[in-house]
Structure formats: C-alpha cells, structure tokens
Design a protein around this motif. Structure first.
Motif, PDB file in Angstrom:
ATOM      1  N   ALA A   1       0.791  -1.304  -0.039  1.00 57.76           N
ATOM      2  CA  ALA A   1      -0.086  -0.038   0.054  1.00 57.76           C
ATOM      3  C   ALA A   1       0.725   1.239  -0.027  1.00 57.76           C
ATOM      4  CB  ALA A   1      -0.781   0.048   1.074  1.00 57.76           C
ATOM      5  N   GLY A   2       2.102   1.037  -0.501  1.00 62.11           N
ATOM      6  CA  GLY A   2       3.061   2.248  -0.377  1.00 62.11           C
ATOM      7  C   GLY A   2       3.468   2.719   0.709  1.00 62.11           C
ATOM      8  N   ASN A   3       3.258   1.728   1.918  1.00 68.35           N
ATOM      9  CA  ASN A   3       3.493   2.382   3.274  1.00 68.35           C
ATOM     10  C   ASN A   3       2.582   3.220   3.892  1.00 68.35           C
ATOM     11  OD1 ASN A   3       5.813   0.269   3.833  1.00 68.35           O
ATOM     12  ND2 ASN A   3       6.746   1.615   2.290  1.00 68.35           N
ATOM     13  N   LYS A   4       1.447   3.374   3.391  1.00 69.45           N
ATOM     14  CA  LYS A   4       0.423   4.193   3.842  1.00 69.45           C
ATOM     15  C   LYS A   4       0.120   4.078   5.393  1.00 69.45           C
ATOM     16  CE  LYS A   4      -4.085   6.345   2.870  1.00 69.45           C
ATOM     17  NZ  LYS A   4      -5.237   6.083   1.849  1.00 69.45           N
ATOM     18  N   LEU A   5       0.027   4.979   6.070  1.00 70.88           N
ATOM     19  CA  LEU A   5      -0.109   4.942   7.383  1.00 70.88           C
ATOM     20  C   LEU A   5      -1.382   5.682   7.973  1.00 70.88           C
ATOM     21  CD1 LEU A   5       0.986   3.629  10.207  1.00 70.88           C
ATOM     22  CD2 LEU A   5       2.122   5.452  10.523  1.00 70.88           C
ATOM     23  N   THR A   6      -2.467   4.897   8.227  1.00 70.97           N
ATOM     24  CA  THR A   6      -3.751   5.708   8.491  1.00 70.97           C
ATOM     25  C   THR A   6      -3.973   5.373   9.912  1.00 70.97           C
ATOM     26  OG1 THR A   6      -4.629   4.981   6.372  1.00 70.97           O
ATOM     27  CG2 THR A   6      -6.089   5.696   8.002  1.00 70.97           C
ATOM     28  N   PHE A   7      -4.387   6.595  10.559  1.00 70.94           N
ATOM     29  CA  PHE A   7      -4.719   6.818  12.309  1.00 70.94           C
ATOM     30  C   PHE A   7      -6.511   6.856  12.300  1.00 70.94           C
ATOM     31  CE2 PHE A   7      -0.629   7.175  14.225  1.00 70.94           C
ATOM     32  CZ  PHE A   7       0.224   7.571  13.385  1.00 70.94           C
TER      33      PHE A   7
END
Lengths: 111, 112
Positions: A95-101
């Motif tokens: 996921a392209g290293n996407k980081l979701t909070f």
C-alpha cells in the motif's frame, strides 16, 4: 481503502481501574496494526505494534482478524497513563507504506 | 535517535497566502508523511512519499501540494491558505521496510 475507527473520544477512569481502548479497522489485505500515544507537550510516539506481541508500560493489544479489532488494554491504570491514544494501520509495502490513524481516544486517569 | 524536525512551531498567515511547511529527518528514511491533527478527527493523512520526487495523495489532499527534492526533506505547500486549514500539522518518517513512524514536534498553523 484502509480505515481505522476509535469509537470513544474520551475515557475517564480511576487510578487502579482497568482501561480498554477500542479500535476497529477496515482493510482488504493483511494489515499491520499499531498504537501510538501522545503525552502532554510531547511528540506522538509508538506505544506498541501487533507483530511484537509485547507488553509496554503494562499495555497489551491483541489483533482479532475475525472482528477486525485491535483493542488496547491495561489492567491497572496509572495517572501517568493520561494521554491521547491513537490506533493506526499500515498496509505495508503493498500500500505504499500508507499509515492511517483513527480519531484518537483521550484517557484521563483520576487519582 | 531519529530526529524529525519541523521548521516552525507556530505560524500565523493571512488568507490567500502561499504557505510552506518544512520537515527534515536525519536518519535516511525512505518514507515521509504529512498529517493534520484536529480534535475529534485524529490524524488525517494529507500526502506521503516513499522516495525522492515520489508523492502519493492521502485522504485529504485538496488545497495542498508537496515537494520531495531530497530524501531528507519533505515540504507541504498550501497554495492559497484558507481559514479551514487552521490546524496542527505533523510530519513523520519511516525507514524503508520498517514499521515505526517517528514524528516531528508539530506546526500549529493559524490562518486569519
């Protein structure tokens, strides 16, 4: 799409009482889950990650893939646990290293 | 220790101004992120980058752009600041293949 939900905006507990912060996620792949904490006037920092299966400052969290949850627990809350807690999800390299909070939960531990 | 530094702690800008928020990390991390932090809404991802000159839209990219000309620096640009962009902005970086995000101290932007 990846999504993280923290249903409680505020948790207020007495010192010595158990505390549980809820986190639910939505992700079609294999997620990596984290808890981050922000103490007053400090930077956001990692508290723990699900792959480590560790206990940090007395906190533990178990990834439940069936319920898509990653709740954070501590059996005996301390006043120094008062902080803002965020659950986070990463889809990893795929996921392209996407980081979701998530929206965050404020914990207030009363004496 | 990894250090992520944001150029300003507080900024006050006027509506319509072009605003630059700078972020520098000193640990050669491949991945960098810009979030805005609002009460009740948590951290919302604006843009992220997994390599120099690469950028990906996050969940709320409208009204923002980014630049990553060097590996250590990731800039957030508000082309024409508006009052609804008043917020705390957080920069973060993650090592390639790593999992832990390291955050800057935040920039509190007020648009008047």
């Amino acid at each position: 799409a990846q999504r993280v939900t923290q249903p409680e905006k505020l948790l207020s507990v007495f010192k010595g009482a158990p505390v549980e912060l809820k986190c639910n996620y939505s992700y079609s792949g294999s997620p990596e889950l984290f808890w981050y904490v922000q103490y007053s006037r400090q930077r956001l920092q990692l508290l723990l990650r699900h792959i480590s299966r560790e206990s940090i400052k007395g906190f533990t969290a178990d990834l439940n893939k069936g319920e898509t949850s990653f709740h954070l627990k501590k059996p005996f809350a301390q006043e120094e646990d008062s902080a803002m807690y965020y659950c986070a999800l990463s889809g990893g390299v795929a996921a392209g290293n996407k980081l979701t909070f998530g929206g965050g939960t404020r914990v207030l531990v009363k004496p | 220790d990894v250090k992520v530094t944001q150029s300003s702690r507080y900024l006050v800008k006027r509506t319509g101004e072009k605003v630059f928020l700078e972020c520098v990390q000193d640990m050669d991390h491949e991945n960098m992120f810009w979030y805005r932090q609002d009460p009740g809404l948590g951290l919302r991802l604006i843009y992220f980058s997994y390599d120099v000159k690469m950028k990906e839209k996050g969940d709320i990219p409208e009204g923002y752009s980014v630049s990553r000309e060097k590996k250590e620096r990731f800039s957030l640009i508000l082309e024409s600041a508006s009052t609804n962009q008043t917020s705390m902005y957080l920069c973060a970086s993650i090592r390639g293949g790593g999992t832990e995000a390291f955050f800057g101290q935040g920039t509190r932007l007020t648009v008047v």
